[in-house]
Design a protein around this motif. Structure first.
Motif, short mmCIF file in Angstrom:
data_model
loop_
_atom_site.label_atom_id
_atom_site.label_comp_id
_atom_site.label_asym_id
_atom_site.label_seq_id
_atom_site.Cartn_x
_atom_site.Cartn_y
_atom_site.Cartn_z
N SER A 100 -22.02 -19.92 -14.87
CA SER A 100 -21.50 -21.28 -15.09
C SER A 100 -19.99 -21.34 -15.23
O SER A 100 -19.42 -22.42 -15.27
CB SER A 100 -22.14 -21.90 -16.34
N ARG A 101 -19.31 -20.17 -15.28
CA ARG A 101 -17.86 -20.21 -15.48
C ARG A 101 -17.17 -20.71 -14.21
O ARG A 101 -17.35 -20.15 -13.13
CB ARG A 101 -17.31 -18.85 -15.87
N ARG A 102 -16.35 -21.74 -14.36
CA ARG A 102 -15.73 -22.40 -13.21
C ARG A 102 -14.27 -22.02 -12.99
O ARG A 102 -13.62 -22.56 -12.09
CB ARG A 102 -15.85 -23.91 -13.35
N ARG A 103 -13.75 -21.14 -13.78
CA ARG A 103 -12.39 -20.63 -13.56
C ARG A 103 -12.36 -19.17 -13.96
O ARG A 103 -13.07 -18.74 -14.88
CB ARG A 103 -11.35 -21.42 -14.35
N THR A 104 -11.56 -18.39 -13.27
CA THR A 104 -11.47 -16.97 -13.59
C THR A 104 -10.19 -16.39 -13.03
O THR A 104 -9.58 -16.94 -12.10
CB THR A 104 -12.67 -16.20 -13.02
N SER A 105 -9.78 -15.26 -13.59
CA SER A 105 -8.64 -14.50 -13.08
C SER A 105 -9.12 -13.08 -12.83
O SER A 105 -9.65 -12.42 -13.73
CB SER A 105 -7.49 -14.49 -14.09
N LEU A 106 -8.92 -12.59 -11.60
CA LEU A 106 -9.33 -11.25 -11.20
C LEU A 106 -8.10 -10.47 -10.75
O LEU A 106 -7.03 -11.03 -10.53
CB LEU A 106 -10.35 -11.33 -10.06
N LYS A 107 -8.29 -9.17 -10.57
CA LYS A 107 -7.24 -8.30 -10.06
C LYS A 107 -7.73 -7.66 -8.76
O LYS A 107 -8.91 -7.36 -8.61
CB LYS A 107 -6.88 -7.21 -11.07
N ALA A 108 -6.80 -7.45 -7.83
CA ALA A 108 -7.12 -6.81 -6.57
C ALA A 108 -6.12 -5.70 -6.31
O ALA A 108 -4.92 -5.85 -6.59
CB ALA A 108 -7.11 -7.81 -5.42
N ALA A 109 -6.61 -4.59 -5.77
CA ALA A 109 -5.73 -3.47 -5.39
C ALA A 109 -6.54 -2.45 -4.60
O ALA A 109 -7.67 -2.13 -4.99
CB ALA A 109 -5.11 -2.80 -6.62
N GLY A 111 -8.27 -2.39 -1.91
CA GLY A 111 -9.60 -2.73 -1.44
C GLY A 111 -10.60 -3.02 -2.54
O GLY A 111 -11.80 -3.24 -2.26
N LEU A 112 -10.15 -3.02 -3.80
CA LEU A 112 -11.01 -3.34 -4.93
C LEU A 112 -10.65 -4.72 -5.46
O LEU A 112 -9.50 -5.13 -5.42
CB LEU A 112 -10.85 -2.32 -6.05
N ILE A 113 -11.63 -5.43 -5.99
CA ILE A 113 -11.36 -6.71 -6.61
C ILE A 113 -12.38 -6.94 -7.72
O ILE A 113 -13.58 -6.68 -7.56
CB ILE A 113 -11.39 -7.88 -5.60
N GLY A 114 -11.90 -7.39 -8.87
CA GLY A 114 -12.81 -7.65 -9.98
C GLY A 114 -12.05 -7.75 -11.29
O GLY A 114 -10.82 -7.89 -11.32
N PHE A 115 -12.79 -7.67 -12.40
CA PHE A 115 -12.19 -7.62 -13.73
C PHE A 115 -11.73 -6.20 -14.01
O PHE A 115 -12.20 -5.24 -13.39
CB PHE A 115 -13.19 -8.04 -14.80
N ASN A 116 -10.82 -6.04 -14.96
CA ASN A 116 -10.44 -4.71 -15.41
C ASN A 116 -11.55 -4.12 -16.27
O ASN A 116 -12.31 -4.84 -16.93
CB ASN A 116 -9.15 -4.76 -16.22
N ASP A 125 -14.76 -2.75 -9.21
CA ASP A 125 -15.00 -3.47 -7.98
C ASP A 125 -16.27 -4.32 -8.11
O ASP A 125 -17.37 -3.80 -8.27
CB ASP A 125 -15.14 -2.49 -6.82
N MET A 126 -16.11 -5.63 -8.05
CA MET A 126 -17.19 -6.56 -8.35
C MET A 126 -18.16 -6.70 -7.18
O MET A 126 -17.79 -7.19 -6.12
CB MET A 126 -16.59 -7.93 -8.72
#
Length: 383
Positions: A100-109, A111-116, A125-126
């Motif tokens: 249900s979360r409608r906003r988020t901040s992720l990191k990419a580097a 070829g990986l993307i996701g939360f720390n 990597d999500m």
């Protein structure tokens, strides 16, 4: 070998025994041995996500909803007790549903993307996520293919679709610009903005992006604050409405885009320090008096506050330390305090109670499901 039972969860989510020992990834009712072996109890559930507990997005996927609700209540009661305040009526918590979360901040580097990962800068990597809205998670794989270097990824679900901002990303030349616009078009983005270190620049926005608050569409500035879930927003709005009652002249302090101001009847004065948010609220067309005012440097004084029949305040995590003494000395009959930090809320509550207010009730709100982040709405009255 001796066996102890987990009796509660600590503030960071670790289980605590009656003797005061801490054990990670345990739930109340679990049995633990001296060597740390755990026998799950009735409140220990199987975490739904493959990334738990490595991903830092969730800390409490291993506990059931009843335990998570008790954790939210205990955090608030403990914070108040540290200020010498007895717990008021702590209402049943709202728990926003999964995905249900409608906003988020992720990191990419790389070829990986996701939360720390928890307490780390390493990116997990999500490949699945049980907290994000499906519309947001659907962009993870395309962004993994798009982003080659390091980038910050901020996504917000607006009325028109996903509002995407990429930090640390720049495009040079016509071909690169067209490729980025094609990505926005193919993914049906509501808006695409790039921030190369000099502030967000809109690259794609087919129509003005808005977010609807209490039935009113409001322009959505880049990076504007928005409650994490629509369900959590509704719970907070309902609590604020109950706290202010039938007040006809209301101040909404730290008003943001008008989450509460737009939900209130009567005359509303809305003060906010972010200029873009004030302009958006002024453009909403609801007759609210929106004031661009830094409430940390220039809090309302007692004479200004005494004009209102109720005050709503929703400060950032630092709380309302500069404003609280003025409120405590005022004659405002009703206060609705919304907080994302039980500790600074309790500190300010102590000031208000010492000034003659009575804390009636607190409504815990768990918008960041399975995390240790606690939000709340509280009602104060002058007897």
């Amino acid at each position: 070998m001796p066996v102890e039972t987990i009796v509660r969860l600590a503030a960071r989510g670790d289980g605590v025994t009656e003797s005061g020992r801490f054990f990670p990834l345990t739930a109340p009712g679990d049995s633990v041995t001296e060597t740390g072996e755990v026998a799950p109890g009735p409140h220990h559930q199987a975490p739904p996500c493959r990334h738990f507990p490595e991903c830092g997005g969730c800390q409490l996927q291993h506990v059931d909803d009843a335990t998570y609700a008790d954790f939210l209540k205990d955090r608030i009661a403990s914070a108040l007790a540290q200020q010498g305040l007895s717990a008021p009526d702590i209402l049943d918590p709202h728990l926003s549903p999964p995905r249900s979360r409608r906003r988020t901040s992720l990191k990419a580097a790389g070829g990986l993307i996701g939360f720390n990962a928890e307490a780390s800068h390493r990116i997990v990597d999500m490949r699945e996520c049980h907290i994000l809205r499906p519309e947001l998670f659907a962009l993870v794989a395309p962004l993994r293919r798009l982003l080659k270097g390091r980038a910050g990824v901020t996504m917000t679900l607006a009325d028109q679709g996903v509002d995407l901002m990429l930090e640390g990303v720049s495009v040079e030349g016509l071909e690169a610009t067209e490729a980025m616009i094609a990505f926005a078009r193919d993914q049906k983005l509501a808006r695409l903005a790039l921030d190369d270190g000099y502030g967000p620049q809109t690259l794609w926005e087919p129509e003005p992006v808005t977010i609807t608050l209490s039935g009113t569409p409001v322009a959505l500035p880049h990076g504007a604050f928005l409650q994490a879930t629509a369900e959590g927003e509704a719970a907070l709005v309902a609590a604020v409405r109950e706290a202010v009652g039938d007040a006809a002249i209301i101040a909404d302090l730290f008003a943001g885009l008008g989450t509460f101001a737009l939900a209130l009847s009567g005359k509303v004065y809305a003060a906010e320090g972010a200029r873009d948010a004030v302009l958006a609220l002024k453009g909403a067309g609801r007759g609210i008096f929106a004031d661009h005012r830094d409430l940390f440097r220039r809090p309302l004084d007692v004479a200004e506050l005494d004009r209102f029949e109720a005050v709503v305040l929703d400060p950032p995590r630092a709380g309302a330390k500069e404003l609280a003494p003025h409120l405590a000395a005022s004659t405002v009959p009703r206060l609705a305090y919304v907080s994302c930090n039980p500790n600074t809320f309790a500190r300010d509550a102590r000031e208000l109670v010492d000034g003659g207010y009575r804390l009636l009730w607190v409504k815990p709100v768990g918008q960041f499901r399975w995390s240790t982040h606690v939000e709340l709405a509280a009602a104060f009255v002058r007897p």
